[in-house]
Design a protein around this motif. Structure first.
Motif, PDB file in Angstrom:
ATOM      1  N   GLY A  45       0.829  -1.199   0.000  1.00  0.00           N
ATOM      2  CA  GLY A  45       0.000   0.000   0.000  1.00  0.00           C
ATOM      3  C   GLY A  45       0.862   1.247   0.000  1.00  0.00           C
ATOM      4  O   GLY A  45       0.392   2.325   0.359  1.00  0.00           O
ATOM      5  N   SER A  62      -3.557   4.612  10.511  1.00  0.00           N
ATOM      6  CA  SER A  62      -4.406   3.442  10.244  1.00  0.00           C
ATOM      7  C   SER A  62      -4.850   2.741  11.526  1.00  0.00           C
ATOM      8  O   SER A  62      -5.990   2.345  11.645  1.00  0.00           O
ATOM      9  CB  SER A  62      -3.659   2.437   9.369  1.00  0.00           C
ATOM     10  OG  SER A  62      -2.746   1.689  10.148  1.00  0.00           O
ATOM     11  N   ASP A 116      -5.186  -3.595   8.198  1.00  0.00           N
ATOM     12  CA  ASP A 116      -5.931  -3.511   6.945  1.00  0.00           C
ATOM     13  C   ASP A 116      -5.848  -2.089   6.380  1.00  0.00           C
ATOM     14  O   ASP A 116      -5.359  -1.871   5.274  1.00  0.00           O
ATOM     15  CB  ASP A 116      -7.388  -3.907   7.207  1.00  0.00           C
ATOM     16  CG  ASP A 116      -8.247  -3.803   5.964  1.00  0.00           C
ATOM     17  OD1 ASP A 116      -7.674  -3.729   4.859  1.00  0.00           O
ATOM     18  OD2 ASP A 116      -9.483  -3.793   6.097  1.00  0.00           O
ATOM     19  N   TYR A 117      -6.275  -1.092   7.191  1.00  0.00           N
ATOM     20  CA  TYR A 117      -6.284   0.297   6.706  1.00  0.00           C
ATOM     21  C   TYR A 117      -4.889   0.787   6.319  1.00  0.00           C
ATOM     22  O   TYR A 117      -4.761   1.699   5.522  1.00  0.00           O
ATOM     23  CB  TYR A 117      -6.882   1.217   7.777  1.00  0.00           C
ATOM     24  CG  TYR A 117      -8.394   1.259   7.763  1.00  0.00           C
ATOM     25  CD1 TYR A 117      -9.137   0.215   7.218  1.00  0.00           C
ATOM     26  CD2 TYR A 117      -9.090   2.341   8.286  1.00  0.00           C
ATOM     27  CE1 TYR A 117     -10.516   0.237   7.216  1.00  0.00           C
ATOM     28  CE2 TYR A 117     -10.479   2.383   8.282  1.00  0.00           C
ATOM     29  CZ  TYR A 117     -11.188   1.318   7.749  1.00  0.00           C
ATOM     30  OH  TYR A 117     -12.550   1.352   7.745  1.00  0.00           O
ATOM     31  N   ARG A 130      -2.971  -0.413   4.444  1.00  0.00           N
ATOM     32  CA  ARG A 130      -2.771  -0.623   3.005  1.00  0.00           C
ATOM     33  C   ARG A 130      -3.509   0.409   2.166  1.00  0.00           C
ATOM     34  O   ARG A 130      -3.331   0.455   0.955  1.00  0.00           O
ATOM     35  CB  ARG A 130      -3.267  -2.020   2.617  1.00  0.00           C
ATOM     36  CG  ARG A 130      -2.648  -3.125   3.432  1.00  0.00           C
ATOM     37  CD  ARG A 130      -3.201  -4.488   3.060  1.00  0.00           C
ATOM     38  NE  ARG A 130      -4.640  -4.532   3.199  1.00  0.00           N
ATOM     39  CZ  ARG A 130      -5.456  -5.119   2.324  1.00  0.00           C
ATOM     40  NH1 ARG A 130      -4.964  -5.685   1.246  1.00  0.00           N
ATOM     41  NH2 ARG A 130      -6.747  -5.124   2.535  1.00  0.00           N
ATOM     42  N   HIS A 131      -4.374   1.210   2.796  1.00  0.00           N
ATOM     43  CA  HIS A 131      -5.204   2.157   2.034  1.00  0.00           C
ATOM     44  C   HIS A 131      -5.037   3.585   2.542  1.00  0.00           C
ATOM     45  O   HIS A 131      -5.968   4.367   2.449  1.00  0.00           O
ATOM     46  CB  HIS A 131      -6.687   1.815   2.184  1.00  0.00           C
ATOM     47  CG  HIS A 131      -7.020   0.389   1.976  1.00  0.00           C
ATOM     48  ND1 HIS A 131      -7.049  -0.175   0.727  1.00  0.00           N
ATOM     49  CD2 HIS A 131      -7.341  -0.597   2.848  1.00  0.00           C
ATOM     50  CE1 HIS A 131      -7.383  -1.461   0.853  1.00  0.00           C
ATOM     51  NE2 HIS A 131      -7.549  -1.738   2.119  1.00  0.00           N
ATOM     52  N   TYR A 174      -3.586   6.034   1.392  1.00  0.00           N
ATOM     53  CA  TYR A 174      -3.771   7.048   0.324  1.00  0.00           C
ATOM     54  C   TYR A 174      -5.246   7.273   0.038  1.00  0.00           C
ATOM     55  O   TYR A 174      -5.650   8.374  -0.329  1.00  0.00           O
ATOM     56  CB  TYR A 174      -2.981   6.668  -0.935  1.00  0.00           C
ATOM     57  CG  TYR A 174      -3.220   5.264  -1.444  1.00  0.00           C
ATOM     58  CD1 TYR A 174      -2.622   4.167  -0.827  1.00  0.00           C
ATOM     59  CD2 TYR A 174      -4.058   5.038  -2.528  1.00  0.00           C
ATOM     60  CE1 TYR A 174      -2.850   2.880  -1.280  1.00  0.00           C
ATOM     61  CE2 TYR A 174      -4.282   3.753  -2.996  1.00  0.00           C
ATOM     62  CZ  TYR A 174      -3.679   2.671  -2.355  1.00  0.00           C
ATOM     63  OH  TYR A 174      -3.916   1.400  -2.801  1.00  0.00           O
ATOM     64  N   HIS A 175      -6.072   6.250   0.213  1.00  0.00           N
ATOM     65  CA  HIS A 175      -7.527   6.457   0.116  1.00  0.00           C
ATOM     66  C   HIS A 175      -8.021   7.312   1.280  1.00  0.00           C
ATOM     67  O   HIS A 175      -8.851   8.199   1.103  1.00  0.00           O
ATOM     68  CB  HIS A 175      -8.276   5.117   0.164  1.00  0.00           C
ATOM     69  CG  HIS A 175      -8.109   4.291  -1.055  1.00  0.00           C
ATOM     70  ND1 HIS A 175      -8.245   2.920  -1.053  1.00  0.00           N
ATOM     71  CD2 HIS A 175      -7.804   4.639  -2.331  1.00  0.00           C
ATOM     72  CE1 HIS A 175      -8.031   2.453  -2.266  1.00  0.00           C
ATOM     73  NE2 HIS A 175      -7.758   3.477  -3.062  1.00  0.00           N
ATOM     74  N   GLN A 176      -7.506   6.989   2.477  1.00  0.00           N
ATOM     75  CA  GLN A 176      -7.927   7.747   3.663  1.00  0.00           C
ATOM     76  C   GLN A 176      -7.604   9.223   3.490  1.00  0.00           C
ATOM     77  O   GLN A 176      -8.403  10.085   3.832  1.00  0.00           O
ATOM     78  CB  GLN A 176      -7.226   7.190   4.905  1.00  0.00           C
ATOM     79  CG  GLN A 176      -7.437   5.714   5.167  1.00  0.00           C
ATOM     80  CD  GLN A 176      -8.896   5.353   5.399  1.00  0.00           C
ATOM     81  OE1 GLN A 176      -9.676   6.146   5.919  1.00  0.00           O
ATOM     82  NE2 GLN A 176      -9.293   4.172   4.967  1.00  0.00           N
ATOM     83  N   ILE A 197      -8.970   7.204  -6.824  1.00  0.00           N
ATOM     84  CA  ILE A 197      -9.454   5.905  -6.360  1.00  0.00           C
ATOM     85  C   ILE A 197      -8.955   4.803  -7.285  1.00  0.00           C
ATOM     86  O   ILE A 197      -8.969   3.626  -6.948  1.00  0.00           O
ATOM     87  CB  ILE A 197     -10.997   5.927  -6.236  1.00  0.00           C
ATOM     88  CG1 ILE A 197     -11.491   4.765  -5.364  1.00  0.00           C
ATOM     89  CG2 ILE A 197     -11.662   5.888  -7.594  1.00  0.00           C
ATOM     90  CD1 ILE A 197     -11.065   4.849  -3.939  1.00  0.00           C
ATOM     91  N   VAL A 250      -3.121   2.295  -8.214  1.00  0.00           N
ATOM     92  CA  VAL A 250      -2.665   1.011  -7.690  1.00  0.00           C
ATOM     93  C   VAL A 250      -1.161   1.114  -7.422  1.00  0.00           C
ATOM     94  O   VAL A 250      -0.401   1.478  -8.311  1.00  0.00           O
ATOM     95  CB  VAL A 250      -2.941  -0.133  -8.694  1.00  0.00           C
ATOM     96  CG1 VAL A 250      -2.384  -1.441  -8.173  1.00  0.00           C
ATOM     97  CG2 VAL A 250      -4.425  -0.251  -8.973  1.00  0.00           C
ATOM     98  N   TYR A 273     -11.048  -8.792   8.270  1.00  0.00           N
ATOM     99  CA  TYR A 273     -11.133  -7.384   8.599  1.00  0.00           C
ATOM    100  C   TYR A 273     -11.701  -7.176  10.000  1.00  0.00           C
ATOM    101  O   TYR A 273     -12.761  -7.699  10.325  1.00  0.00           O
ATOM    102  CB  TYR A 273     -11.991  -6.661   7.560  1.00  0.00           C
ATOM    103  CG  TYR A 273     -12.435  -5.305   8.010  1.00  0.00           C
ATOM    104  CD1 TYR A 273     -11.483  -4.302   8.179  1.00  0.00           C
ATOM    105  CD2 TYR A 273     -13.746  -5.055   8.317  1.00  0.00           C
ATOM    106  CE1 TYR A 273     -11.858  -3.069   8.622  1.00  0.00           C
ATOM    107  CE2 TYR A 273     -14.138  -3.815   8.764  1.00  0.00           C
ATOM    108  CZ  TYR A 273     -13.187  -2.819   8.924  1.00  0.00           C
ATOM    109  OH  TYR A 273     -13.565  -1.594   9.385  1.00  0.00           O
TER     110      TYR A 273
END
Lengths: 450, 562
Positions: free
Chosen positions: A122, A326, A330-331, A333-334, A336-338, A392, A395, A432
């Motif tokens: 991520g 995070s 799990d979070y 890895r995301h 950049y979405h957050q 969004i 990748v 999760y």
């Protein structure tokens, strides 16, 4: 299988070269470079030599032995930093006492945790491996670099990063010690008392040490006060050598800790979670305290209902150095979405949003001189995305730590475990939110989150 | 009830604790023994064909060819037998009675500051004070050829000091060879009280070590000039660290994995104490550090259990030759990695040997019944037999400072020997004698179990006379099996007491059943596992946790018609 074995062999070979942090050289060519501190450079290169960035710009020379990476059409940004994590740890909470300042997550790093690799996937290159929130004054934390592939826990440490320690306000320490063991703290008042008592004892300890040091030369009968590791650590906080990272939700308690710190002359303070930070943003800014928050995560227990997704934006606009963390394998890895959510809730600029997961967490961990932006002289910690990381559709393609490629989507086998227990069948699914680690190691209490 | 049980089992149970102690009760006829015409493996690589060993008063008096039997020596015919130095266990709890398992958190007022005994901080304790030569763990290890062990107390973070003991030897007082031989530690937290995690154990280690240094320095100053100085507090926990601080006592760390290896190495370096790593299962990544710091190393004799081959559900006949190979699934890849991980553990000993690091073994977490098989797996994975033998004899002797007295078959050393009927590591090799401190103990060669035949057609019905063979004593019982092949039942009668059998089953020629006893709230299960061949049977019986014993029997009468 073969591909990843090859990657592993390369990693291990580079590790075997010496006890020093292994470093590498890369030349990333022709990408869109998000420097964070110096705008966006198109069709630009980033060069890393022996782990350090030696050039950011157009048409740079390839250093001898450097791995050339074609980033045409891709986005290059500084490696993401998570200011609140519990990955790569064999233990999270020493939940046996309200004050455990002497324990240290750096002693229990777990290089085999598959979360290290998942976080790399991520775009994350560094994380704050924190003690949990069971105790009012928890343990010291370790800032780690995600050097996936090592077997030596020591290799994960970001040598030279400042010391940090976990504090916790509110319901977690109250429940574990007050309800669980019928000792302090049973109320929010009790939490404050634990802080004040601990710091007062530390001041006495320092005074006793000082008086012994003065007496020692002239008085042959002088005897040193009994060494106390907990008091030594608390004294180091009072001396400004350790940054406090405090688990917090409610504004009243945030103000309470600001007052405690003012009374004891403590200046280095970062609030974690800080869900009601938006209510006291000016006070935080005035103190110089920082905030590490979730983008939009709340209502998992009573004290976390009064929350808003505008929190990060409000804090940022009030001049509080803010990061998004995070607190989850799990979070992480995301992230950049957050960070992207702050553009929907608060209209932060691209740079402001990206700072929340790069330079700002670096400032909060005291490592901003080394990481958090793409600048000459900084560590070669870099994430490459297929599209703009706030999109969004982005990748992660490749993640580089100290100039060494630690994640490459082209060599991403299904099974990247470093350690396999031959007597156990592992469930390979990432479940999760089954159990968050903030309260791991706490016996006999319903596992509330965070 | 207890009485009945005792009577029935008297030969089995009551005799067990006496096995070791019994020898001390009646003085032996002679203290001199002569093993003649044996293949004497003096040390790895040094073999004396047709050699002899004279043992007198606990020591090896002579080793060589053409030795004459002393007139007063008992001669042990060594023809075609192999003689080795007795094995040395680098770290275990053998001979230390296991404390009762406790569950749940201990009752303490303040879990953050429990008494040292509950916190598991007891370095002042000594294994030498706890050794019980009659503990059944001693017999189990002895039967494998181990004659000496470095033993440590059970416990948590700092369970106490280790001792070198002779397994069995001359009674209990003779068991302890060297008390306080080590300072034992492990990353084992206390349940629910401080220190509960490895984090807190590391912190507590640093604090105790620095406090001990401080208090040691204070006592030294106080003893030279006490007047006007605050007196030193008496603290036996801190005082136990003094020999460690002086470099006179090594800290033995039992480690669970390679992360623990690095942690222990790091702590030793930081504090400056002399470290020995014990019970390690994976050390390869840390070998450079181990080598550079010259840290004594004892690998675990425990290995991950081998996965049983799953039987193919489909018929294994080769008729379906057109079948295509299935594409590898996630499961087969997972199995590949699992198998590779298993090999990795099996290859550790060979890898360490190859790196030129001398090492011994530890049985701390190994089950006695697996030890010989595990040695075999390590040898299969690349360890040479000489290297394995060295790790059982010369290397641990050197690493534990015992080379003068143990580890080889040489004149003047303690007569700790193991005698086998084939080379120790050969398939089907049996231990025939184990000699500890000059006292031999004889073992029957184990009979080869007949492999049971699932397709055999036999009948178990009838009256059988069976004998159970406990070393040195046998007991005879009457077994009565009735019913039809699909529905068997039976009884067993011994010492006038008849018991019902349960789970009587005959599959092919394999006859199995159990017999239950409960006495004083304790349940004891005797599990019989027998093979019927005509009118004779043989096999074994497992008596609770007391061990497994050979069983033989013959049919004394059959029902008239079947």
């Amino acid at each position: 299988m073969k591909r990843y074995l090859h990657l592993l062999t390369l990693l291990l070979a580079s590790l075997a070269l010496g006890a020093q942090t292994p470093t590498g050289s890369v030349h990333i060519k022709n990408g869109t470079v998000l420097t964070i501190t110096n705008g966006v450079l198109t069709e630009a290169d980033v060069v890393v030599e022996n782990g350090k960035i030696t050039g950011v710009g157009k048409s740079l020379r390839t250093p001898a032995g450097a791995k050339v990476i074609d980033a045409t059409g891709q986005f290059v940004m500084p490696g993401i930093i998570d200011a609140h994590s519990h990955i790569a740890l064999d233990a999270v909470n020493e939940a046996t006492n309200p004050v455990t300042a002497e324990v240290w997550t750096g002693d229990v790093l777990d290089p085999f945790d598959i979360s290290i690799y998942r976080a790399l996937a991520g775009g994350v290159t560094a994380a704050h491996a924190m003690h949990g929130s069971a105790n009012a004054i928890g343990g010291q934390c370790e800032t780690i670099k995600l050097r996936y592939g090592t077997y030596n826990p020591e290799d994960l440490k970001m040598q030279g990063a400042p010391r940090t320690i976990k504090f916790a306000l509110g319901e977690n320490p109250m429940r574990v010690h007050g309800e669980g063991n019928r000792i302090l703290p049973r109320t929010r008042m009790g939490v404050e008392h634990v802080f004040r008592q601990a710091f007062s004892e530390a001041k006495d300890y320092m005074a006793a040490q000082e008086s012994y040091q003065k007496k020692k030369a002239s008085d042959p009968t002088a005897v040193a006060p009994k060494y106390d590791y907990r008091m030594e650590t608390l004294a180091d906080i009072l001396r400004g050598e350790i940054i406090i990272h405090c688990h917090s939700y409610r504004a009243d308690e945030i103000l309470m800790l600001l007052e405690v710190c003012k009374d004891f002359g403590i200046k280095r303070l970062v609030f974690q979670h800080t869900n009601e930070g938006f209510k006291v943003a000016p006070e935080l800014a005035e103190f110089g305290a920082m905030a590490s928050v979730f983008a939009d995560w709340w209502a998992y227990k009573f004290e976390v209902y009064y929350s808003t997704a505008y929190n990060a934006a409000i804090l940022t606009r009030n001049g509080v150095v803010t990061s998004i963390n995070s607190d989850s394998e799990d979070y992480i890895r995301h992230l950049y979405h957050q960070a992207g959510k702050t553009q929907r809730y608060g209209q932060l600029t691209d740079d402001e949003a990206l700072r929340l997961i790069t330079l700002n967490p670096a400032i909060q961990l005291g490592i901003d001189a080394r990481v958090g932006s793409l600048e000459k002289g900084k560590d070669g910690d870099i994430a490459i995305f297929s599209a703009h990381p706030l999109s969004i559709y982005a990748v992660p393609q490749m993640t580089i730590v100290d100039g060494i490629v630690r994640f490459d989507i082209k060599a991403d086998d299904n099974d990247m475990r470093l350690s396999v227990d031959p007597e156990k069948t592992e469930d390979m699914m990432l479940e999760y939110a089954v159990e968050h680690r903030c309260m791991e190691g706490v016996e006999g209490h319903a596992a509330h989150h965070h | 009830m207890t009485k009945q049980l005792a009577r029935w089992l008297s030969p089995l149970l009551l005799f067990l604790p006496l096995l070791a102690a019994g020898q001390g009760e009646r003085p032996p006829v002679t203290n001199a023994y002569f093993i003649q015409n044996a293949i004497v493996v003096q040390q790895p690589g040094t073999v004396l064909e047709m050699g002899g060993v004279i043992i007198r008063d606990g020591l090896i008096q002579a080793v060589g060819k053409n030795l004459k039997a002393p007139a007063d020596a008992k001669v042990l015919e060594g023809d075609s037998l192999y003689v080795y130095a007795g094995f040395i266990d680098g770290l275990s709890n053998v001979g230390i009675p296991k404390p009762k398992e406790e569950t749940g958190r201990p009752e303490v007022k303040d879990p953050g500051n429990p008494p040292n005994a509950i916190a598991g901080i007891q370095p002042e304790r000594s294994a030498a004070d706890m050794v019980d030569a009659s503990d059944k763990s001693v017999e189990e290890l002895l039967a494998l050829g181990f004659t000496a062990a470095h033993v440590v107390p059970y416990g948590s973070m700092l369970p106490g000091q280790g001792a070198i003991i002779l397994l069995g030897g001359r009674g209990q007082t003779g068991a302890v060879y060297r008390p306080e031989s080590s300072f034992f530690s492990q990353f084992e937290g206390s349940r629910g009280v401080y220190p509960a995690t490895t984090m807190a154990i590391m912190a507590k280690w640093r604090e105790l070590y620095l406090q001990a240094k401080q208090s040691k320095d204070h006592s030294a100053r106080y003893s030279s000039a006490a007047r006007g100085m605050a007196r030193t507090a008496y603290d036996e926990t801190l005082e136990a660290f003094y020999p460690v601080i002086d470099g006179k006592q090594p800290v033995f760390f039992a480690v669970e994995n390679v992360k623990d290896v690095f942690r222990a190495l790091g702590l030793a370096k930081e504090m400056g104490f002399q470290l020995a790593l014990a019970n390690a299962d994976h050390v390869e990544p840390a070998l450079a550090d181990i080598k550079a710091s010259k840290t004594p190393l004892f690998l675990s004799l425990d290995l991950p259990e081998e996965k049983k081959k799953e039987e193919k559900k489909e018929g294994s006949s080769g008729s379906d030759s057109t079948r295509t190979t299935p594409t590898p699934t996630i499961d087969t890849k997972m199995e590949e990695r699992r198998a590779a991980a298993q090999r990795m553990f099996e290859e550790q000993a060979a890898a360490v040997a190859k790196a030129g690091v001398s090492f011994g073994f530890s049985t701390l977490t190994a089950k006695s019944k697996d030890i010989r098989a595990n040695l075999g797996r390590m040898i299969k994975a690349g360890l040479t037999e000489d290297q394995a033998l060295a790790a059982l004899t010369t290397a641990p002797a050197a690493l534990l400072g015992l080379s003068d007295v143990m580890g080889t078959v040489e004149k003047g050393k303690i007569a700790n020997l193991v005698v086998t009927d084939k080379p120790y590591f050969a398939e089907g090799s049996n231990v025939r004698y184990v000699i500890v401190d000059g006292v031999p103990k004889e073992y029957e060669a184990k009979k080869k179990k007949k492999a049971s035949d699932p397709n055999a057609k036999v009948s178990a019905v009838g009256t059988w006379s069976i004998t159970v063979d406990v070393p040195g004593q046998t007991t005879t019982s009457v077994l009565e099996i009735t019913g039809t092949a699909d529905d068997l039942s039976g009884t067993i009668t011994a010492e006038g007491e008849t018991r019902q059998l349960s789970g009587v089953s005959l599959s092919g020629d394999a006859l199995t059943f159990t017999s239950q006893f409960s006495a004083g709230g304790q349940n004891l299960t005797l599990s019989f596992d027998l093979t019927v061949d005509g009118d004779s049977l043989d096999g074994s019986v497992q008596v609770g946790s007391f061990g497994t014993f050979d069983v033989e029997g013959s049919r004394t009468s059959k029902p008239d018609r079947q």
